[in-house]
Motif scaffolding. Structure first.
Motif, PDB file in Angstrom:
ATOM      1  N   LEU A  17       0.829  -1.204   0.000  1.00 15.74           N
ATOM      2  CA  LEU A  17       0.000   0.000   0.000  1.00 15.74           C
ATOM      3  C   LEU A  17       0.866   1.258   0.000  1.00 15.74           C
ATOM      4  N   THR A  20       2.538   1.760  -3.440  1.00 18.55           N
ATOM      5  CA  THR A  20       1.600   2.361  -4.386  1.00 18.55           C
ATOM      6  C   THR A  20       1.382   3.833  -4.069  1.00 18.55           C
ATOM      7  N   LEU A  21       1.297   4.161  -2.796  1.00 17.21           N
ATOM      8  CA  LEU A  21       1.051   5.540  -2.382  1.00 17.21           C
ATOM      9  C   LEU A  21       2.145   6.466  -2.887  1.00 17.21           C
ATOM     10  N   THR A  24       2.248   7.528  -6.513  1.00 20.33           N
ATOM     11  CA  THR A  24       1.354   8.619  -6.941  1.00 20.33           C
ATOM     12  C   THR A  24       2.111   9.915  -7.184  1.00 20.33           C
ATOM     13  N   TRP A  31      -3.263   6.884  -7.776  1.00 18.92           N
ATOM     14  CA  TRP A  31      -4.224   7.196  -6.712  1.00 18.92           C
ATOM     15  C   TRP A  31      -5.412   6.233  -6.769  1.00 18.92           C
ATOM     16  N   PHE A  34      -4.210   2.992  -5.322  1.00 18.87           N
ATOM     17  CA  PHE A  34      -4.090   3.089  -3.866  1.00 18.87           C
ATOM     18  C   PHE A  34      -5.458   2.985  -3.203  1.00 18.87           C
ATOM     19  N   GLN A  37      -6.779  -0.607  -3.372  1.00 16.88           N
ATOM     20  CA  GLN A  37      -6.111  -1.469  -2.393  1.00 16.88           C
ATOM     21  C   GLN A  37      -6.593  -1.176  -0.980  1.00 16.88           C
TER      22      GLN A  37
END
Length: 404
Positions: A17, A20-21, A24, A31, A34, A37
Protein backbone atom coordinates in the motif's frame (compact mmCIF):
# COMPACT_ATOMS: atom_id res chain seq x y z
CA UNK A 1 -16.62 -6.33 14.18
CA UNK A 2 -13.29 -6.52 12.44
CA UNK A 3 -11.61 -9.85 13.00
CA UNK A 4 -7.98 -10.36 13.95
CA UNK A 5 -7.51 -11.98 10.54
CA UNK A 6 -8.37 -8.68 8.80
CA UNK A 7 -5.94 -6.78 10.98
CA UNK A 8 -3.23 -9.31 10.18
CA UNK A 9 -4.05 -9.00 6.48
CA UNK A 10 -3.76 -5.21 6.74
CA UNK A 11 -0.32 -5.52 8.34
CA UNK A 12 0.87 -7.90 5.62
CA UNK A 13 -0.26 -5.67 2.76
CA UNK A 14 0.74 -2.34 4.27
CA UNK A 15 4.14 -2.28 2.53
CA UNK A 16 2.46 -2.76 -0.87
CA UNK A 17 0.00 0.00 0.00
CA UNK A 18 2.83 2.39 0.86
CA UNK A 19 4.68 1.51 -2.34
CA UNK A 20 1.60 2.36 -4.39
CA UNK A 21 1.05 5.54 -2.38
CA UNK A 22 4.48 6.95 -3.17
CA UNK A 23 4.08 5.94 -6.80
CA UNK A 24 1.35 8.62 -6.94
CA UNK A 25 4.05 11.30 -6.81
CA UNK A 26 5.09 10.32 -10.34
CA UNK A 27 1.90 8.81 -11.73
CA UNK A 28 -1.51 10.24 -10.89
CA UNK A 29 -3.29 7.06 -11.98
CA UNK A 30 -1.72 5.36 -8.95
CA UNK A 31 -4.22 7.20 -6.71
CA UNK A 32 -6.98 4.96 -8.10
CA UNK A 33 -4.83 1.90 -7.40
CA UNK A 34 -4.09 3.09 -3.87
CA UNK A 35 -7.78 3.67 -3.12
CA UNK A 36 -8.71 0.28 -4.56
CA UNK A 37 -6.11 -1.47 -2.39
CA UNK A 38 -7.26 0.49 0.66
CA UNK A 39 -10.87 -0.56 0.05
CA UNK A 40 -9.88 -4.20 -0.28
CA UNK A 41 -7.70 -4.59 2.79
CA UNK A 42 -10.02 -2.52 5.02
CA UNK A 43 -13.13 -4.44 3.99
CA UNK A 44 -14.87 -1.33 2.65
CA UNK A 45 -17.28 -0.50 -0.14
CA UNK A 46 -15.67 2.54 -1.80
CA UNK A 47 -13.23 5.40 -1.30
CA UNK A 48 -12.65 8.92 -2.59
CA UNK A 49 -9.98 11.56 -2.32
CA UNK A 50 -11.24 15.09 -2.88
CA UNK A 51 -9.08 18.09 -3.75
CA UNK A 52 -11.13 21.06 -2.55
CA UNK A 53 -10.79 24.79 -2.13
CA UNK A 54 -9.24 26.16 1.06
CA UNK A 55 -12.64 26.34 2.79
CA UNK A 56 -13.44 22.71 1.84
CA UNK A 57 -16.70 23.76 0.23
CA UNK A 58 -16.08 23.06 -3.47
CA UNK A 59 -14.55 19.96 -5.07
CA UNK A 60 -11.95 20.98 -7.66
CA UNK A 61 -10.68 17.53 -8.59
CA UNK A 62 -10.95 14.00 -7.27
CA UNK A 63 -10.09 10.34 -7.54
CA UNK A 64 -12.56 7.60 -6.59
CA UNK A 65 -13.19 3.86 -6.77
CA UNK A 66 -16.43 1.86 -6.72
CA UNK A 67 -18.60 4.96 -7.22
CA UNK A 68 -20.58 5.34 -10.45
CA UNK A 69 -19.44 8.36 -12.50
CA UNK A 70 -22.93 9.89 -12.64
CA UNK A 71 -23.44 9.44 -8.91
CA UNK A 72 -20.05 10.97 -8.20
CA UNK A 73 -20.94 13.99 -10.36
CA UNK A 74 -24.17 14.40 -8.39
CA UNK A 75 -22.20 14.19 -5.16
CA UNK A 76 -19.65 16.80 -6.29
CA UNK A 77 -22.31 19.16 -7.66
CA UNK A 78 -24.67 19.09 -4.68
CA UNK A 79 -24.51 16.39 -2.04
CA UNK A 80 -20.94 16.99 -0.86
CA UNK A 81 -22.26 19.88 1.27
CA UNK A 82 -25.43 18.03 2.30
CA UNK A 83 -23.56 15.39 4.25
CA UNK A 84 -24.61 15.85 7.91
CA UNK A 85 -21.04 15.31 9.13
CA UNK A 86 -19.41 17.94 6.91
CA UNK A 87 -20.00 21.10 9.04
CA UNK A 88 -18.49 19.38 12.07
CA UNK A 89 -15.62 17.95 10.02
CA UNK A 90 -14.46 21.50 9.26
CA UNK A 91 -13.95 22.05 13.00
CA UNK A 92 -11.91 18.90 13.53
CA UNK A 93 -8.12 18.88 13.40
CA UNK A 94 -6.60 17.77 10.10
CA UNK A 95 -4.15 14.88 9.84
CA UNK A 96 -6.40 11.93 10.64
CA UNK A 97 -9.69 10.26 9.71
CA UNK A 98 -12.75 10.34 11.96
CA UNK A 99 -15.35 7.59 12.37
CA UNK A 100 -18.83 8.73 11.34
CA UNK A 101 -20.31 6.20 13.76
CA UNK A 102 -18.60 7.50 16.90
CA UNK A 103 -16.71 10.77 16.32
CA UNK A 104 -19.58 13.08 15.30
CA UNK A 105 -22.57 14.51 17.15
CA UNK A 106 -24.90 13.37 14.34
CA UNK A 107 -25.89 9.84 15.36
CA UNK A 108 -26.79 7.06 12.95
CA UNK A 109 -30.57 7.56 13.26
CA UNK A 110 -30.22 11.28 12.45
CA UNK A 111 -28.09 10.30 9.45
CA UNK A 112 -30.86 7.97 8.22
CA UNK A 113 -33.28 10.92 8.29
CA UNK A 114 -31.00 13.27 6.34
CA UNK A 115 -31.43 14.44 2.74
CA UNK A 116 -27.93 13.17 2.03
CA UNK A 117 -28.82 9.58 2.94
CA UNK A 118 -32.34 9.42 1.51
CA UNK A 119 -31.64 11.17 -1.80
CA UNK A 120 -28.11 9.95 -2.50
CA UNK A 121 -26.45 7.42 -0.15
CA UNK A 122 -29.36 5.02 0.51
CA UNK A 123 -29.60 3.47 -2.97
CA UNK A 124 -25.79 3.20 -3.07
CA UNK A 125 -25.85 1.29 0.24
CA UNK A 126 -23.46 3.74 1.93
CA UNK A 127 -24.12 3.88 5.68
CA UNK A 128 -20.77 4.14 7.48
CA UNK A 129 -17.49 5.86 6.83
CA UNK A 130 -14.17 7.34 7.81
CA UNK A 131 -13.42 10.89 6.69
CA UNK A 132 -10.91 13.62 7.40
CA UNK A 133 -8.69 16.37 6.01
CA UNK A 134 -5.36 14.78 5.14
CA UNK A 135 -3.63 17.78 3.53
CA UNK A 136 -4.11 21.53 3.79
CA UNK A 137 -2.22 24.60 2.62
CA UNK A 138 -3.03 28.21 1.76
CA UNK A 139 -4.94 27.20 -1.39
CA UNK A 140 -6.30 23.66 -1.03
CA UNK A 141 -7.81 21.21 1.42
CA UNK A 142 -7.64 17.50 0.53
CA UNK A 143 -10.04 15.06 2.16
CA UNK A 144 -10.01 11.26 2.18
CA UNK A 145 -13.28 9.34 2.57
CA UNK A 146 -13.69 5.58 2.97
CA UNK A 147 -17.24 4.14 2.98
CA UNK A 148 -18.92 0.94 4.10
CA UNK A 149 -22.33 -0.61 3.50
CA UNK A 150 -24.87 -1.36 6.18
CA UNK A 151 -23.95 -5.03 5.99
CA UNK A 152 -20.24 -4.34 6.39
CA UNK A 153 -20.96 -2.29 9.52
CA UNK A 154 -19.10 0.59 11.14
CA UNK A 155 -15.32 0.69 11.19
CA UNK A 156 -13.73 -1.04 14.14
CA UNK A 157 -11.26 0.89 16.28
CA UNK A 158 -8.44 -1.40 15.20
CA UNK A 159 -8.86 -0.89 11.45
CA UNK A 160 -9.42 2.85 12.01
CA UNK A 161 -6.09 3.07 13.81
CA UNK A 162 -4.33 1.13 11.03
CA UNK A 163 -5.67 3.50 8.37
CA UNK A 164 -4.75 6.54 10.43
CA UNK A 165 -1.19 5.27 10.62
CA UNK A 166 -1.08 5.75 6.84
CA UNK A 167 -2.24 9.38 6.89
CA UNK A 168 1.23 10.99 7.42
CA UNK A 169 2.38 9.09 4.33
CA UNK A 170 -0.72 10.22 2.40
CA UNK A 171 0.02 13.82 3.35
CA UNK A 172 3.67 13.48 2.26
CA UNK A 173 2.68 11.90 -1.06
CA UNK A 174 0.18 14.69 -1.72
CA UNK A 175 2.75 17.36 -0.96
CA UNK A 176 5.36 15.74 -3.20
CA UNK A 177 2.91 15.18 -6.06
CA UNK A 178 1.79 18.79 -5.91
CA UNK A 179 5.36 20.09 -5.95
CA UNK A 180 6.25 17.87 -8.90
CA UNK A 181 3.10 18.84 -10.82
CA UNK A 182 3.76 22.55 -10.25
CA UNK A 183 7.39 22.26 -11.32
CA UNK A 184 6.55 20.30 -14.47
CA UNK A 185 3.91 22.89 -15.39
CA UNK A 186 6.28 25.77 -14.68
CA UNK A 187 9.09 24.30 -16.78
CA UNK A 188 6.76 23.45 -19.64
CA UNK A 189 5.24 26.93 -19.73
CA UNK A 190 8.62 28.67 -19.41
CA UNK A 191 10.02 26.67 -22.31
CA UNK A 192 6.94 27.28 -24.45
CA UNK A 193 6.96 31.04 -23.87
CA UNK A 194 10.72 31.25 -24.49
CA UNK A 195 10.33 29.38 -27.77
CA UNK A 196 7.64 31.77 -28.97
CA UNK A 197 8.89 35.16 -27.78
CA UNK A 198 12.10 37.09 -27.24
CA UNK A 199 10.42 39.41 -24.71
CA UNK A 200 11.33 39.30 -21.00
CA UNK A 201 8.48 37.71 -19.07
CA UNK A 202 7.07 36.49 -15.77
CA UNK A 203 4.72 33.57 -15.14
CA UNK A 204 2.09 34.27 -12.48
CA UNK A 205 -0.38 31.64 -11.25
CA UNK A 206 -4.08 32.03 -10.58
CA UNK A 207 -3.39 33.04 -6.98
CA UNK A 208 -1.10 35.89 -8.08
CA UNK A 209 2.06 34.13 -6.92
CA UNK A 210 5.23 34.15 -8.99
CA UNK A 211 5.91 30.88 -10.83
CA UNK A 212 8.89 31.96 -12.90
CA UNK A 213 10.82 35.09 -13.92
CA UNK A 214 13.38 35.04 -16.69
CA UNK A 215 16.72 36.74 -15.90
CA UNK A 216 16.08 39.74 -18.18
CA UNK A 217 12.75 40.38 -16.49
CA UNK A 218 14.38 40.33 -13.08
CA UNK A 219 17.09 42.73 -14.28
CA UNK A 220 14.58 45.22 -15.72
CA UNK A 221 12.34 45.14 -12.65
CA UNK A 222 15.25 45.82 -10.29
CA UNK A 223 15.74 49.14 -12.14
CA UNK A 224 12.12 50.20 -11.71
CA UNK A 225 11.34 52.40 -8.71
CA UNK A 226 8.33 51.43 -6.63
CA UNK A 227 8.20 47.80 -7.84
CA UNK A 228 9.41 44.68 -6.06
CA UNK A 229 9.44 41.12 -7.37
CA UNK A 230 8.71 38.59 -4.59
CA UNK A 231 7.49 35.01 -4.34
CA UNK A 232 4.02 36.49 -3.86
CA UNK A 233 4.29 38.21 -7.26
CA UNK A 234 4.74 41.82 -8.29
CA UNK A 235 4.35 44.26 -5.41
CA UNK A 236 3.77 47.96 -6.21
CA UNK A 237 4.22 50.80 -3.74
CA UNK A 238 1.44 52.67 -5.53
CA UNK A 239 -1.90 51.20 -4.47
CA UNK A 240 -3.53 52.33 -7.70
CA UNK A 241 -0.96 50.45 -9.77
CA UNK A 242 -1.30 47.37 -7.55
CA UNK A 243 -5.07 47.39 -8.01
CA UNK A 244 -4.80 47.84 -11.78
CA UNK A 245 -2.33 44.98 -12.03
CA UNK A 246 -4.50 42.67 -9.91
CA UNK A 247 -7.56 43.52 -12.01
CA UNK A 248 -5.57 42.75 -15.16
CA UNK A 249 -4.58 39.35 -13.78
CA UNK A 250 -8.13 38.56 -12.73
CA UNK A 251 -9.51 39.64 -16.09
CA UNK A 252 -7.07 37.38 -17.95
CA UNK A 253 -7.32 34.36 -15.63
CA UNK A 254 -10.90 34.42 -14.38
CA UNK A 255 -12.78 36.96 -16.47
CA UNK A 256 -13.57 40.59 -15.60
CA UNK A 257 -15.48 41.51 -12.46
CA UNK A 258 -18.93 42.88 -13.21
CA UNK A 259 -18.99 46.67 -13.10
CA UNK A 260 -15.20 46.98 -13.20
CA UNK A 261 -13.04 47.63 -16.23
CA UNK A 262 -9.58 46.12 -16.41
CA UNK A 263 -6.94 46.99 -18.96
CA UNK A 264 -4.45 44.18 -19.58
CA UNK A 265 -1.49 46.55 -19.76
CA UNK A 266 0.23 48.78 -17.24
CA UNK A 267 2.84 51.45 -18.02
CA UNK A 268 5.55 52.20 -15.47
CA UNK A 269 8.03 55.07 -15.70
CA UNK A 270 11.77 54.41 -15.38
CA UNK A 271 13.32 57.86 -15.62
CA UNK A 272 12.44 59.22 -19.05
CA UNK A 273 11.69 55.80 -20.57
CA UNK A 274 8.42 53.95 -19.97
CA UNK A 275 8.26 50.22 -19.29
CA UNK A 276 5.02 48.46 -20.15
CA UNK A 277 3.68 45.29 -18.60
CA UNK A 278 1.43 43.22 -20.89
CA UNK A 279 -0.71 40.54 -19.24
CA UNK A 280 -1.85 37.63 -21.41
CA UNK A 281 -3.00 34.04 -20.81
CA UNK A 282 -0.23 31.46 -20.88
CA UNK A 283 -0.84 28.57 -23.24
CA UNK A 284 -0.43 25.34 -21.31
CA UNK A 285 1.93 22.84 -22.97
CA UNK A 286 0.34 19.69 -24.34
CA UNK A 287 0.77 16.87 -21.85
CA UNK A 288 2.76 13.89 -23.02
CA UNK A 289 0.47 11.61 -21.04
CA UNK A 290 -3.31 11.35 -21.20
CA UNK A 291 -3.37 10.54 -17.48
CA UNK A 292 -5.73 12.72 -15.50
CA UNK A 293 -3.91 14.69 -12.84
CA UNK A 294 -5.21 14.72 -9.27
CA UNK A 295 -4.23 18.34 -8.72
CA UNK A 296 -6.30 20.88 -10.66
CA UNK A 297 -4.40 22.76 -13.33
CA UNK A 298 -4.00 26.34 -12.18
CA UNK A 299 -4.54 29.10 -14.69
CA UNK A 300 -1.31 30.94 -15.44
CA UNK A 301 -0.77 34.40 -16.89
CA UNK A 302 2.30 35.60 -18.75
CA UNK A 303 3.42 39.13 -17.88
CA UNK A 304 5.53 40.38 -20.78
CA UNK A 305 7.83 43.35 -20.16
CA UNK A 306 8.22 45.89 -22.96
CA UNK A 307 11.22 48.11 -22.27
CA UNK A 308 11.42 51.31 -24.35
CA UNK A 309 15.20 51.33 -23.92
CA UNK A 310 15.42 48.45 -26.43
CA UNK A 311 14.21 50.82 -29.22
CA UNK A 312 12.17 48.26 -31.14
CA UNK A 313 9.71 49.08 -33.92
CA UNK A 314 7.14 47.26 -36.05
CA UNK A 315 7.36 46.80 -39.81
CA UNK A 316 3.77 47.58 -40.81
CA UNK A 317 4.15 46.13 -44.32
CA UNK A 318 5.38 42.84 -42.93
CA UNK A 319 2.60 42.88 -40.33
CA UNK A 320 0.02 43.28 -43.11
CA UNK A 321 1.46 40.27 -44.92
CA UNK A 322 1.56 38.11 -41.81
CA UNK A 323 -2.03 38.62 -40.71
CA UNK A 324 -3.86 39.86 -43.81
CA UNK A 325 -4.36 43.38 -42.45
CA UNK A 326 -4.98 46.49 -44.45
CA UNK A 327 -2.33 49.23 -44.12
CA UNK A 328 -4.66 51.17 -41.81
CA UNK A 329 -5.32 48.12 -39.61
CA UNK A 330 -1.62 47.31 -39.49
CA UNK A 331 -0.85 50.89 -38.45
CA UNK A 332 -3.30 50.67 -35.54
CA UNK A 333 -2.04 47.23 -34.49
CA UNK A 334 1.58 48.43 -34.58
CA UNK A 335 0.69 51.52 -32.56
CA UNK A 336 -1.10 49.46 -29.91
CA UNK A 337 1.88 47.08 -29.75
CA UNK A 338 4.24 50.00 -29.14
CA UNK A 339 2.06 51.38 -26.34
CA UNK A 340 0.44 54.32 -28.12
CA UNK A 341 -3.04 55.46 -27.15
CA UNK A 342 -5.77 55.35 -29.79
CA UNK A 343 -6.45 59.05 -29.37
CA UNK A 344 -2.78 59.83 -30.04
CA UNK A 345 -2.84 57.64 -33.15
CA UNK A 346 -6.02 59.38 -34.31
CA UNK A 347 -4.47 62.83 -33.89
CA UNK A 348 -1.27 61.80 -35.70
CA UNK A 349 -3.19 60.28 -38.61
CA UNK A 350 -5.86 62.92 -38.84
CA UNK A 351 -8.63 60.35 -38.30
CA UNK A 352 -11.53 60.12 -35.91
CA UNK A 353 -11.29 58.04 -32.77
CA UNK A 354 -14.34 56.07 -33.94
CA UNK A 355 -12.56 55.09 -37.17
CA UNK A 356 -9.51 53.83 -35.30
CA UNK A 357 -11.63 51.83 -32.88
CA UNK A 358 -13.32 50.16 -35.84
CA UNK A 359 -9.96 49.38 -37.43
CA UNK A 360 -8.69 47.99 -34.13
CA UNK A 361 -11.71 45.67 -33.79
CA UNK A 362 -11.17 44.35 -37.31
CA UNK A 363 -7.46 43.80 -36.63
CA UNK A 364 -8.27 41.89 -33.43
CA UNK A 365 -10.82 39.75 -35.26
CA UNK A 366 -8.37 38.92 -38.06
CA UNK A 367 -5.62 38.01 -35.59
CA UNK A 368 -7.97 35.99 -33.37
CA UNK A 369 -7.42 37.88 -30.11
CA UNK A 370 -9.88 39.36 -27.62
CA UNK A 371 -7.80 41.96 -25.77
CA UNK A 372 -5.53 44.81 -26.81
CA UNK A 373 -2.76 43.37 -24.65
CA UNK A 374 -3.03 40.05 -26.50
CA UNK A 375 -2.81 41.91 -29.83
CA UNK A 376 0.28 43.75 -28.59
CA UNK A 377 1.94 40.51 -27.49
CA UNK A 378 1.06 38.83 -30.80
CA UNK A 379 2.63 41.67 -32.79
CA UNK A 380 5.70 41.85 -30.57
CA UNK A 381 6.22 38.10 -30.94
CA UNK A 382 5.86 38.20 -34.73
CA UNK A 383 8.42 38.44 -37.51
CA UNK A 384 7.30 42.04 -38.09
CA UNK A 385 9.30 43.26 -35.10
CA UNK A 386 12.57 45.06 -35.88
CA UNK A 387 15.36 46.34 -33.70
CA UNK A 388 17.10 49.72 -33.92
CA UNK A 389 19.50 48.32 -36.53
CA UNK A 390 16.53 47.47 -38.78
CA UNK A 391 17.10 43.75 -38.23
CA UNK A 392 14.45 41.14 -37.57
CA UNK A 393 14.49 40.33 -33.87
CA UNK A 394 15.68 36.70 -33.59
CA UNK A 395 13.29 34.04 -32.35
CA UNK A 396 14.21 31.24 -29.96
CA UNK A 397 14.43 27.93 -31.76
CA UNK A 398 12.54 24.84 -30.65
CA UNK A 399 14.40 22.92 -27.95
CA UNK A 400 16.08 25.96 -26.46
CA UNK A 401 16.10 26.47 -22.72
CA UNK A 402 14.26 29.42 -21.08
CA UNK A 403 16.35 32.51 -21.41
CA UNK A 404 16.33 36.18 -20.44
Amino acid sequence: MVTQARLNDFEQQQSQLLQTLYQTTLESAAWDTFLRQLVTISGSRSARILVMDRQAEKVLNSSKVNIDDDEHRRYVAHYVNRCPWRPELKQKLPGRLYNTHSDFSCDQQAFYRSEFFNDWARHLDIEHGLCGTVFQDSHYAVQLLVQRTGGQGAFDLGITQRINQLIPHVRQALQLSRQITREQTRQGLALRVSEQSFMPYLLVDGHGSLSYACPRAREILTRLPGVELTAQGLQFQCRHQQRRFCLSLQSVLKGPVAGQSADSSLTLINGALPVRLLVAPAEAPTAASTCRELWPSSAVATVFIQDSAEQLWVDECRLSQLFGLTPAEARVAAGVAMGQELRTLADLGGQSLHTLRTQLKVAMRKTGVCRQAELAVLVLRSAALRDRYDDVVPRVQSGSVPFG
